[in-house]
Design an enzyme around this catalytic site. Structure first.
Site, PDB file in Angstrom:
ATOM      1  NE  ARG A 192      19.751 -41.557 -16.397  1.00 57.41           N
ATOM      2  CZ  ARG A 192      19.048 -40.768 -15.506  1.00 57.41           C
ATOM      3  NH1 ARG A 192      19.839 -40.625 -13.848  1.00 57.41           N
ATOM      4  NH2 ARG A 192      18.062 -39.951 -15.663  1.00 57.41           N
ATOM      5  NE  ARG A 217      14.509 -42.405 -18.108  1.00 58.60           N
ATOM      6  CZ  ARG A 217      14.906 -41.265 -16.498  1.00 58.60           C
ATOM      7  NH1 ARG A 217      14.450 -41.891 -15.940  1.00 58.60           N
ATOM      8  NH2 ARG A 217      13.947 -40.228 -16.744  1.00 58.60           N
ATOM      9  NE  ARG A 229      11.045 -33.655 -12.179  1.00 61.18           N
ATOM     10  CZ  ARG A 229      11.316 -34.735 -12.359  1.00 61.18           C
ATOM     11  NH1 ARG A 229      11.072 -35.396 -11.550  1.00 61.18           N
ATOM     12  NH2 ARG A 229      12.363 -34.715 -12.853  1.00 61.18           N
ATOM     13  CE  LYS A 235      15.473 -35.982  -8.870  1.00 65.80           C
ATOM     14  NZ  LYS A 235      16.568 -35.862 -10.144  1.00 65.80           N
ATOM     15  NE  ARG A 243      15.031 -35.425 -17.901  1.00 65.23           N
ATOM     16  CZ  ARG A 243      15.693 -36.703 -17.935  1.00 65.23           C
ATOM     17  NH1 ARG A 243      15.945 -37.125 -18.520  1.00 65.23           N
ATOM     18  NH2 ARG A 243      15.241 -36.930 -16.607  1.00 65.23           N
TER      19      ARG A 243
HETATM   20  P1  AMP Z   1      12.825 -38.318 -13.359  1.00 69.70           P
HETATM   21  O1  AMP Z   1      12.006 -39.635 -14.080  1.00 69.70           O
HETATM   22  O2  AMP Z   1      12.512 -38.176 -12.119  1.00 69.70           O
HETATM   23  O3  AMP Z   1      13.548 -37.836 -14.309  1.00 69.70           O
HETATM   24  O4  AMP Z   1      10.757 -37.750 -14.151  1.00 69.70           O
HETATM   25  C1  AMP Z   1      10.982 -38.218 -15.840  1.00 69.70           C
HETATM   26  C2  AMP Z   1      10.090 -37.376 -16.311  1.00 69.70           C
HETATM   27  O5  AMP Z   1       8.907 -38.222 -15.477  1.00 69.70           O
HETATM   28  C3  AMP Z   1      10.475 -36.014 -16.555  1.00 69.70           C
HETATM   29  O6  AMP Z   1      11.526 -35.194 -16.770  1.00 69.70           O
HETATM   30  C4  AMP Z   1       8.851 -35.321 -16.430  1.00 69.70           C
HETATM   31  O7  AMP Z   1       8.330 -35.460 -17.675  1.00 69.70           O
HETATM   32  C5  AMP Z   1       8.272 -36.694 -15.281  1.00 69.70           C
HETATM   33  N1  AMP Z   1       7.737 -36.483 -13.958  1.00 69.70           N
HETATM   34  C6  AMP Z   1       8.433 -36.588 -13.065  1.00 69.70           C
HETATM   35  N2  AMP Z   1       7.921 -36.704 -12.377  1.00 69.70           N
HETATM   36  C7  AMP Z   1       7.242 -35.600 -12.182  1.00 69.70           C
HETATM   37  C8  AMP Z   1       6.370 -34.369 -11.427  1.00 69.70           C
HETATM   38  N3  AMP Z   1       6.426 -34.186  -9.967  1.00 69.70           N
HETATM   39  N4  AMP Z   1       5.608 -33.280 -12.100  1.00 69.70           N
HETATM   40  C9  AMP Z   1       5.394 -33.062 -13.522  1.00 69.70           C
HETATM   41  N5  AMP Z   1       6.393 -34.339 -13.984  1.00 69.70           N
HETATM   42  C10 AMP Z   1       7.439 -35.164 -13.465  1.00 69.70           C
END
Ligand code: AMP
Length: 216
Positions: free
Chosen positions: A127, A160, A88, A13, A171
């Site tokens: 990554r 990360r 999400r 994404k 996740r």
């Molecule tokens: P990402 O970078 O999109 O993979 O997001 C990393 C982490 O941020 C996720 O595993 C969640 O803990 C938190 N996070 C990001 N976006 C959301 C969302 N829309 N709702 C809840 N948690 C989020």
């Protein structure tokens, strides 16, 4: 145009969102990037969300909705936005719809990146990110020229904290339970386009661009 990019962690994404915003005049809004910036800045919100992120769990709806909607409000006047990682959950999607409706707007297109589960773990665990410019590499699929060093600014790459195998599995569970229902939510509205994300970056991008052009 208002676009949501949907897909499991590791589906690409972030990479595709960056490419799409280069190709079109959209603003890219990544909820994960927003939250990580709060963590790095050591804000009160950053401290509250860090434990959720590090455990691979979703941040509570109320916290993330507030942050994202405030950002969207500040974007008024932009020609379009591309949401990456938000919504999400169904609750988040409903809050987003309600906020857009309030200003006579709506989500026009949802791009779902489909990638089989067995690819996702390797994609995420390999990554590496540049802590200064945030550019993302992969130890096998997109390595930097010098191992562990960012091509762009020479910084040492980091993994990360939530990109470890253990957290990735959490996740993926969170995605299946809380985010996957959004596929039907948007499909029912006739705005979902699914693209095979398990291919070369350029091939995926050209299918995404076709979907955007069709919807314009
Ligand atoms: P990402 O970078 O999109 O993979 O997001 C990393 C982490 O941020 C996720 O595993 C969640 O803990 C938190 N996070 C990001 N976006 C959301 C969302 N829309 N709702 C809840 N948690 C989020």
């Amino acid at each position: 145009m208002h676009i949501v990019l949907l897909g499991p962690p590791g589906a690409g994404k972030g990479t595709q969102a960056k490419r799409l915003t280069e190709a079109y005049d959209f603003v890219h809004l990544s909820s994960g990037d927003l939250l990580r910036a709060e963590c790095r800045a050591g804000t009160e919100l950053g401290r509250r969300v860090a434990e959720f992120i590090d455990a691979g769990r979703l941040v509570p709806d109320q916290m993330i909705v507030e942050v994202v909607l405030a950002r969207l409000k500040a974007l008024k006047g932009a020609s379009g936005f591309l949401l990456d990682g938000f919504p999400r959950t169904i609750t988040q999607a409903e809050s987003l719809d309600a906020a857009l409706q309030g200003c006579g707007e709506k989500i026009d297109l949802v791009l779902k990146l489909a990638v089989p589960d067995e690819y996702l773990v390797d994609r995420i665990v390999g990554r590496r990110t540049c802590p200064t410019c945030q550019h993302v590499y992969h130890v096998r699929f997109h390595p930097p020229i010098r191992e562990g060093i960012c091509d762009r600014d020479g910084a040492s790459l980091v993994q990360r904290t939530d990109d470890t195998r253990e957290v990735v599995l959490e996740r993926l569970v969170a995605y299946a339970a809380q985010t996957r229902p959004l596929v039907d939510y948007y499909r029912r509205r006739g705005i979902l386009r699914e693209v095979d994300g398990a291919r070369d970056i350029e091939d995926v991008l050209s299918d995404l661009r076709r979907a955007v052009d069709d919807a314009r």
